[in-house]
Design a protein around this motif. Structure first.
Motif, short mmCIF file in Angstrom:
data_model
loop_
_atom_site.label_atom_id
_atom_site.label_comp_id
_atom_site.label_asym_id
_atom_site.label_seq_id
_atom_site.Cartn_x
_atom_site.Cartn_y
_atom_site.Cartn_z
N UNK A 85 0.83 -1.21 0.00
CA UNK A 85 0.00 0.00 0.00
C UNK A 85 0.86 1.25 0.00
N UNK A 86 1.88 1.26 0.87
CA UNK A 86 2.79 2.41 0.94
C UNK A 86 4.10 2.18 0.20
N UNK A 87 4.16 1.08 -0.57
CA UNK A 87 5.36 0.75 -1.36
C UNK A 87 6.63 0.78 -0.50
N UNK A 88 6.61 -0.05 0.52
CA UNK A 88 7.72 -0.07 1.48
C UNK A 88 8.12 -1.50 1.81
N UNK A 89 9.43 -1.74 1.80
CA UNK A 89 9.96 -3.01 2.29
C UNK A 89 10.44 -2.78 3.72
N UNK A 90 10.00 -3.64 4.64
CA UNK A 90 10.44 -3.55 6.04
C UNK A 90 11.71 -4.39 6.18
N UNK A 91 12.80 -3.76 6.58
CA UNK A 91 14.10 -4.41 6.65
C UNK A 91 14.56 -4.49 8.10
N UNK A 92 14.96 -5.69 8.51
CA UNK A 92 15.58 -5.84 9.83
C UNK A 92 17.10 -5.83 9.64
N UNK A 93 17.74 -4.78 10.14
CA UNK A 93 19.19 -4.63 9.98
C UNK A 93 19.93 -5.61 10.88
N UNK A 94 21.23 -5.85 10.64
CA UNK A 94 22.00 -6.75 11.51
C UNK A 94 22.01 -6.31 12.97
N UNK A 95 21.77 -5.02 13.21
CA UNK A 95 21.72 -4.50 14.57
C UNK A 95 20.42 -4.83 15.28
N UNK A 96 19.41 -5.31 14.52
CA UNK A 96 18.11 -5.63 15.09
C UNK A 96 17.06 -4.57 14.87
N UNK A 97 17.46 -3.35 14.52
CA UNK A 97 16.48 -2.28 14.31
C UNK A 97 15.78 -2.45 12.96
N UNK A 98 14.56 -1.89 12.86
CA UNK A 98 13.79 -1.98 11.62
C UNK A 98 13.98 -0.72 10.80
N UNK A 99 14.01 -0.88 9.48
CA UNK A 99 14.27 0.22 8.57
C UNK A 99 13.29 0.15 7.41
N UNK A 100 12.66 1.29 7.01
CA UNK A 100 11.80 1.26 5.83
C UNK A 100 12.62 1.49 4.57
N UNK A 101 12.34 0.73 3.52
CA UNK A 101 13.03 0.92 2.24
C UNK A 101 11.95 1.16 1.18
N UNK A 102 11.81 2.42 0.75
CA UNK A 102 10.78 2.80 -0.21
C UNK A 102 11.14 2.31 -1.62
N UNK A 103 10.09 1.98 -2.40
CA UNK A 103 10.33 1.56 -3.78
C UNK A 103 9.25 2.12 -4.70
N UNK A 104 9.62 2.27 -5.97
CA UNK A 104 8.64 2.50 -7.03
C UNK A 104 8.45 1.22 -7.85
N UNK A 105 9.53 0.45 -7.96
CA UNK A 105 9.45 -0.89 -8.55
C UNK A 105 10.22 -1.83 -7.62
N UNK A 106 9.63 -3.02 -7.42
CA UNK A 106 10.22 -3.98 -6.49
C UNK A 106 10.38 -5.33 -7.18
N UNK A 107 11.57 -5.91 -7.06
CA UNK A 107 11.84 -7.25 -7.58
C UNK A 107 12.17 -8.15 -6.39
N UNK A 108 11.35 -9.15 -6.17
CA UNK A 108 11.54 -10.07 -5.05
C UNK A 108 12.25 -11.33 -5.53
N UNK A 109 13.44 -11.57 -4.99
CA UNK A 109 14.21 -12.78 -5.31
C UNK A 109 14.91 -13.26 -4.04
N UNK A 110 14.13 -13.49 -2.96
CA UNK A 110 14.75 -13.81 -1.67
C UNK A 110 15.23 -15.26 -1.53
#
Length: 458
Positions: A85-110
């Motif tokens: 909805x908000x075009x955001x990937x929620x990222x958990x950094x190695x430190x444990x904190x959460x970070x938003x990563x905005x996108x206009x186009x997203x390619x998922x290959x996890x």
């Protein structure tokens, strides 16, 4: 107008090749490209069994993302949720904190994770063979068992330490069993008393090994494994695992301190966070690799259910490196086309076959329906890997390692990684907590609000 933000999740075959195609297709400064991945390297996983046996060094199969890309920004961490909805990937950094990563186009290959089964003791005692850390740990662990067995006069302990069981008759299991069996043969020259005690087993619930190779090469693989001294038991799997015993479903209880689990993977749980249809955990996409109803999100690789337009007998493309690499070229072009408002292309690929390196001079290959074995298969197998490795530096290391081994033999000294080692893939699965669809949206919105308050960004 701001530059489009293109985010790729995953630095495996699909993710890295997507980035490289995007960088070639997008002019300098025309878009911001970001990679979300826990590590800054692409792992060439088909050669992991050779790392486990010591034939290759770990650096040979770990290709630096920084070296292979020029315009991509690395966002270190695990993608644990996607807020479409908000075009955001929620990222958990190695430190444990959460970070938003905005996108206009997203390619998922996890990619995929080691599949867990409800088998008592499996996650506590089994070793995986999917990550670089596991390959290094396995080599040290196997050599440590031989050292300890040689130092013991207890016949029960010797039997436990000298028996190794690999579960899974697919590509990884077969190559791992063969490679580590040869490592034990080299190490046994130091410990002649152990030669008659060392036992390797390969078990699989399936009726045959390497079914992708067809019946003839499958039988050839079975004969080669047995000629190496590996006991192959089919239509059997594991019922229970303890620190010193493995119980099989045929009722046998084998004294054993090393169970290597290669029996399957499961798609990344990230795909479930979008709230879109999945097939056994793989996110459904169209033939153009876009998520239906979500034209700004694409998915490829192990965790995507991609329609197989080239093979009527198979509804979806197999989750292999070969397909992920080819999907990367199509998805990169479609990302560019979607930004420019052009029609998207459909993905089509004809399977080129499979190669299997059983270590030493033994190999099997099915290339474009031609079956190869012996030295021709070995040449085809080694040549295929050298062509497929995307880094010239890694290619040189691999060729040098093979040459050194051919002329000087192998090393069987431990490096000390197994002293406090634990099976890493099951532990890794436990440490990454993914969000569900609702939590992804609420967490994505919350993180974005925090970012706007902190930096005043849109």
């Amino acid at each position: 107008m701001s530059r489009p933000r293109i985010v790729v999740v995953g630095a495996g075959f699909g993710g890295l090749h997507t980035l490289r195609h995007l960088e070639r297709r997008i002019p300098n400064g025309a878009a911001d490209i970001a990679l979300v991945a826990p590590h800054d390297y692409m792992l060439y996983s088909p050669l992991l069994p050779q790392v486990a046996s010591g034939l290759l060094t770990p650096q040979s199969v770990a290709m630096s993302v920084h070296r292979l890309t020029r315009k991509t920004r690395l966002v270190p961490g695990h993608a644990i949720g996607v807020d479409t909805q908000d075009r955001t990937v929620v990222v958990r950094r190695p430190t444990g904190e959460l970070l938003p990563c905005k996108y206009d186009r997203l390619v998922l290959a996890p990619g995929a994770l080691t599949r867990e089964f409800d088998i008592p003791g499996l996650t506590q005692h089994a070793y995986g063979a999917k990550t670089l850390a596991e390959a290094v740990l396995l080599r040290d662990h196997v050599l440590a068992q031989l050292e300890l067995a040689n130092d013991s006069r207890d016949p029960v302990e010797r039997e436990e330490r000298c028996r190794f069981i690999v579960v899974g008759g697919g590509y990884t299991g077969v190559e791992t069993a063969a490679s580590l069996m040869r490592l034990c043969e080299e190490a046994a020259r130091r410990y002649p008393e152990l030669r008659s005690v060392i036992r390797w087993h390969l078990v699989d619930i399936a009726p045959k090994v390497l079914p992708e190779l067809g019946d003839r090469l499958g039988r050839k693989a079975l004969d080669l494994l047995r000629n190496l001294g590996i006991e192959v038991k089919l239509k059997v799997t594991v019922r229970e695992v303890t620190a010193d015993k493995v119980v099989l479903t045929d009722g046998r209880a084998l004294p054993c301190r090393t169970l290597i689990w290669t029996a399957g993977v499961t798609p990344s749980p990230l795909m479930e966070t979008l709230g879109k249809p999945t097939q056994r955990g793989r996110l459904e996409v169209g033939a153009d690799l876009a998520v239906p109803g979500q034209s700004d999100v694409f998915a490829i690789g192990d965790a995507a259910a991609v329609p197989n337009l080239s093979h009527a007998e198979s509804a979806y493309c197999p989750p292999t490196a070969q397909y992920a690499t080819r999907q990367a070229a199509t998805v990169a072009q479609n990302v560019v086309n979607s930004v420019l408002g052009r029609p998207l292309r459909e993905f089509k690929h004809k399977d080129m076959g499979l190669v299997v390196d059983l270590s030493g001079k033994d190999a099997l290959a099915r290339i474009l329906q031609f079956d190869l074995s012996g030295l021709p298969a070995l040449a085809a197998t080694r040549g295929y890997h050298l062509i497929s490795v995307p880094s010239p530096t890694a290619r040189a290391r691999i060729a040098a390692n093979w040459s050194i081994r051919a002329f000087t033999g192998g090393e069987v000294s431990r490096l000390g990684f197994a002293d406090e080692g634990r099976p890493s893939s099951f532990v890794a699965n436990e440490s990454v907590q993914y969000l569900d669809e609702t939590a992804s949206r609420s967490e994505g919105a919350r993180l974005l609000d925090n970012e706007r308050e902190r930096y005043g960004e849109d």
